[in-house]
Design a protein around this motif. Structure first.
Motif: not given
Length: 247
Positions: A187-195, A227-232
């Protein structure tokens, strides 16, 4: 480090970038400081010019390459209205030189500055101080120093063919003291890629997993980050919300 109490009205900033994730990230980052207000976020140079003429910002953060009226085209007129910092991933010497020739007050490359350096650069322009430091390779103000955060504002994988997956590497690994919100290593890896601005398909290709698995990871990430969105989620992940890690 907490913000120092600054007197006077807030520093009014206009952000211009064609990537909505980058615009949201910059707005969250800058808006998290009480002495800075983002007065507009424009998707291209033409909208940036209209907003600058209407709102008279103190500082403009401007991407180089945008659809329609790009940053270099809009730069001369914008520079007559307010100091402009080019905030982009392009480090080509000819692009930097042209930006400075057209009136840019500074030039920062995503992934090569810290959040604190960006905030300092924006504040310095209020006092007429130049932005960017000379390097061994040139004296054009491009920062090539190692970045402990690897950047709050990685270029978007979802919106531009200019981006490279390698840019997403190590977004949070450079700052181990930040909370992980209970995320698993995947999940850390995925969140990094989202960011970094990747869409679900690009995340799936990078991690060698299916898009359905990516969506499952994102649902769990959003729940853990409240959070409810990518930006948030990005704002929480990068510590740019008031309840996030201490600046």
């Amino acid at each position: 480090m907490p913000d120092q109490a600054l007197t006077g009205p807030p520093l009014r900033v206009l952000v211009a970038d064609d990537n909505p994730v980058v615009r949201a990230g910059l707005t969250a980052l800058l808006g998290g400081h009480p002495d800075i207000e983002v007065v507009a976020a424009a998707p291209d140079g033409d909208e940036a010019l209209k907003a600058a003429a209407r709102l008279t910002p103190d500082v403009v953060l401007l991407d180089v390459r945008m659809p329609g009226t790009d940053g270099l085209t809009a730069l001369p007129e914008l520079a007559r209205l307010a100091p402009v910092v080019m905030l982009t991933y392009s480090r080509e010497p000819e692009v930097v030189a042209e930006a400075l020739r057209r009136g840019a007050s500074g030039y920062l490359v995503h992934g090569e500055f810290t959040a604190a350096q960006l905030i300092t650069a924006v504040r310095d322009l209020r006092h007429g101080r130049p932005t960017g430091r000379p390097t061994m390779s040139d004296s054009l103000g491009v920062s090539h120093e190692p970045n402990e955060l690897a950047s709050h504002l990685q270029p978007s994988m979802a919106q531009s063919s200019k981006a490279r997956p390698a840019y997403a590497t190590g977004l949070r690994r450079g700052h181990p003291n930040r909370p992980d919100f209970g995320l698993s290593s995947r999940e850390v890896e995925v969140m990094d890629l989202i960011a970094a601005g990747m869409n679900n398909r690009q995340i799936a290709a990078t991690c060698f997993i299916s898009e359905k698995t990516v969506k499952n990871h994102i649902n769990r990430i959003f729940a853990k980050l409240h959070s409810s969105s990518r930006s948030e989620a990005i704002a929480h992940w990068l510590g740019t919300t008031h309840e996030g890690w201490s600046r």
